[in-house]
Design a protein around this motif. Structure first.
Motif, PDB file in Angstrom:
ATOM      1  N   ALA A 186     -12.950   5.963  -1.144  1.00 14.80           N
ATOM      2  CA  ALA A 186     -12.120   5.761  -2.343  1.00 14.80           C
ATOM      3  C   ALA A 186     -11.385   4.419  -2.213  1.00 14.80           C
ATOM      4  O   ALA A 186     -10.178   4.378  -1.943  1.00 14.80           O
ATOM      5  CB  ALA A 186     -11.135   6.910  -2.515  1.00 14.80           C
ATOM      6  N   PRO A 187     -12.116   3.310  -2.385  1.00 13.52           N
ATOM      7  CA  PRO A 187     -11.534   1.988  -2.131  1.00 13.52           C
ATOM      8  C   PRO A 187     -10.733   1.434  -3.308  1.00 13.52           C
ATOM      9  O   PRO A 187     -10.980   1.743  -4.470  1.00 13.52           O
ATOM     10  CB  PRO A 187     -12.772   1.124  -1.885  1.00 13.52           C
ATOM     11  N   ALA A 188      -9.767   0.586  -2.971  1.00 17.26           N
ATOM     12  CA  ALA A 188      -9.039  -0.217  -3.956  1.00 17.26           C
ATOM     13  C   ALA A 188      -9.012  -1.650  -3.447  1.00 17.26           C
ATOM     14  O   ALA A 188      -9.229  -1.911  -2.252  1.00 17.26           O
ATOM     15  CB  ALA A 188      -7.627   0.320  -4.166  1.00 17.26           C
ATOM     16  N   GLN A 220     -11.184   0.418  -7.337  1.00 21.88           N
ATOM     17  CA  GLN A 220     -10.048   0.158  -8.235  1.00 21.88           C
ATOM     18  C   GLN A 220      -9.529  -1.253  -7.955  1.00 21.88           C
ATOM     19  O   GLN A 220      -9.195  -1.589  -6.820  1.00 21.88           O
ATOM     20  CB  GLN A 220      -8.928   1.179  -7.989  1.00 21.88           C
ATOM     21  N   ARG A 221      -9.495  -2.100  -8.972  1.00 21.07           N
ATOM     22  CA  ARG A 221      -9.066  -3.493  -8.789  1.00 21.07           C
ATOM     23  C   ARG A 221      -7.686  -3.703  -9.385  1.00 21.07           C
ATOM     24  O   ARG A 221      -7.441  -3.394 -10.548  1.00 21.07           O
ATOM     25  CB  ARG A 221     -10.064  -4.466  -9.425  1.00 21.07           C
ATOM     26  N   ASP A 241      -2.875   2.701  -8.891  1.00 25.40           N
ATOM     27  CA  ASP A 241      -2.782   4.008  -9.544  1.00 25.40           C
ATOM     28  C   ASP A 241      -2.897   5.100  -8.481  1.00 25.40           C
ATOM     29  O   ASP A 241      -3.963   5.324  -7.902  1.00 25.40           O
ATOM     30  CB  ASP A 241      -3.916   4.151 -10.563  1.00 25.40           C
ATOM     31  N   LEU A 242      -1.802   5.769  -8.211  1.00 26.28           N
ATOM     32  CA  LEU A 242      -1.764   6.787  -7.158  1.00 26.28           C
ATOM     33  C   LEU A 242      -2.007   8.196  -7.687  1.00 26.28           C
ATOM     34  O   LEU A 242      -1.890   9.175  -6.941  1.00 26.28           O
ATOM     35  CB  LEU A 242      -0.415   6.721  -6.430  1.00 26.28           C
ATOM     36  N   SER A 243      -2.363   8.306  -9.002  1.00 28.91           N
ATOM     37  CA  SER A 243      -2.692   9.634  -9.529  1.00 28.91           C
ATOM     38  C   SER A 243      -3.980  10.144  -8.904  1.00 28.91           C
ATOM     39  O   SER A 243      -4.182  11.358  -8.768  1.00 28.91           O
ATOM     40  CB  SER A 243      -2.829   9.581 -11.058  1.00 28.91           C
ATOM     41  N   VAL A 249      -7.401   0.234   1.149  1.00 27.11           N
ATOM     42  CA  VAL A 249      -7.112  -0.875   0.230  1.00 27.11           C
ATOM     43  C   VAL A 249      -7.493  -2.188   0.901  1.00 27.11           C
ATOM     44  O   VAL A 249      -7.049  -2.487   2.015  1.00 27.11           O
ATOM     45  CB  VAL A 249      -5.624  -0.918  -0.169  1.00 27.11           C
ATOM     46  N   PHE A 250      -8.342  -2.966   0.212  1.00 27.68           N
ATOM     47  CA  PHE A 250      -8.696  -4.311   0.646  1.00 27.68           C
ATOM     48  C   PHE A 250      -7.750  -5.305  -0.034  1.00 27.68           C
ATOM     49  O   PHE A 250      -7.428  -5.144  -1.214  1.00 27.68           O
ATOM     50  CB  PHE A 250     -10.136  -4.655   0.243  1.00 27.68           C
TER      51      PHE A 250
END
Length: 339
Positions: A186-188, A220-221, A241-243, A249-250
């Motif tokens: 689940a990357p951001a 997620q960007r 967005d923490l929902s 996270v990169f």
């Protein structure tokens, strides 16, 4: 009115008369100071170059083909990345008896174009540009001018002249594949807005591809602009967005990753227990942290040194590779899981 030949004696009054402007306007345009529109500045500098006018004897000396002036355009000096590149270049040029004049483009191709127009009016020995994406007008001008050009930091199969850098798409793939292999799904990503920095966009594309290959959810960007890198990283993390929270996270750079990690810990999250963090560049910060950031080290000083060496060889008629790709090195840290 016909232009004077470049072999005639030309002074600032002649340029002002030919351009239909005041002496002060010519002076401001040639010195690159405020008070003259970009359109007027470009018209005056082109006219002055065609007429063979140079503001002083030192500048006139730079007009000969064995000029020792190198123009350098960098996006910014507000982080360690391009400061390291510049350091490598300058030492190499100084040892060879060359000097450099440098400006920053703030990732703006139009600003890079205007800088190049002003610098070419001084007939430098060569130009150094960051990246391989440039305004079409600059490409056309350089093709006509035939000034030797070195493109740094990125690579392409069709450089303007020669290029020395890294493959940013491959860099993003390498780092993201390592992180994905640790089980993250689940990357951001926190970095510059799309279109601002083409190299960062390529790395983001590499991250997207690596996680798509393992069936992970879409990346997620989160976009951040300007300011201090540490603060930008923290602000970027706070905008995630923490929902449906990410598990890793990169960040655009290690400095931003550090800021993001501080924000995560302030929010009560454990790194890497609750969340993984990954940076980019292998900056000196990572060598002194008690919890080193997982990152990819880039050969910044080598890019500057090798690029300068190749440009000097090119200026002296020595054949060099058109494209020189340097490798990055993975640095697994303590901000991601351990297999």
């Amino acid at each position: 009115m016909s232009r004077r030949r470049a072999t005639d004696k030309v002074d600032i009054r002649a340029v002002a008369e030919a351009a239909g402007v005041s002496l002060m306007t010519v002076s401001r345009a040639m010195r690159g100071v405020d008070g003259v529109s970009d359109r007027t500045r470009q018209r005056i500098t082109r006219l002055a170059q065609d007429m063979g006018y140079f503001p002083n004897s030192a500048a006139r000396a730079l007009a000969v083909t064995n000029s020792t002036l190198i123009g350098v355009s960098l996006p910014t000096l507000l982080n360690d990345v391009f400061a390291d590149v510049l350091s490598g270049m300058r030492r190499t040029f100084e040892r060879a008896g060359y000097s450099s004049v440098m400006d920053t483009s703030d990732y703006d191709l139009t600003r890079e174009l205007h800088w190049a127009e002003r610098t070419l009016a001084w007939r430098p020995a060569g130009l150094i540009l960051t990246g391989v994406d440039h305004a079409p007008a600059l490409r056309a001008r350089l093709a006509r001018d035939r000034t030797p050009v070195l493109e740094i930091w990125d690579i392409t199969d069709a450089p303007l002249d020669i290029c020395v850098g890294i493959d940013h798409l491959e860099a993003g793939l390498t780092l993201a594949r390592h992180v994905a292999n640790l089980g993250y799904r689940a990357p951001a990503y926190v970095g510059a807005p799309p279109g601002v920095d083409p190299r960062a966009d390529k790395r983001f594309d590499g991250i997207v591809r690596a996680f798509a290959d393992v069936g992970a959810r879409a990346v997620q960007r989160v976009s951040v602009t300007g300011g201090n890198s540490f603060a930008a990283g923290a602000a970027g993390f706070d905008s995630i967005d923490l929902s449906d929270p990410p598990d890793v996270v990169f960040f655009l750079t290690d400095n931003m990753a550090f800021g993001g990690m501080m924000a995560a810990q302030k929010a009560g999250l454990s790194v890497p227990g609750d969340l993984g963090i990954a940076g980019f560049n292998g900056l000196d910060l990572t060598t002194v942290m008690p919890q080193p950031i997982t990152t990819l080290r880039t050969p910044r000083r080598q890019i500057g040194e090798i690029g300068a060496q190749h440009l000097l060889a090119r200026l002296n008629g020595v054949s060099v590779p058109r494209v020189t790709r340097l490798e990055c090195s993975l640095q697994p840290g303590a901000t991601t899981r351990v297999v």
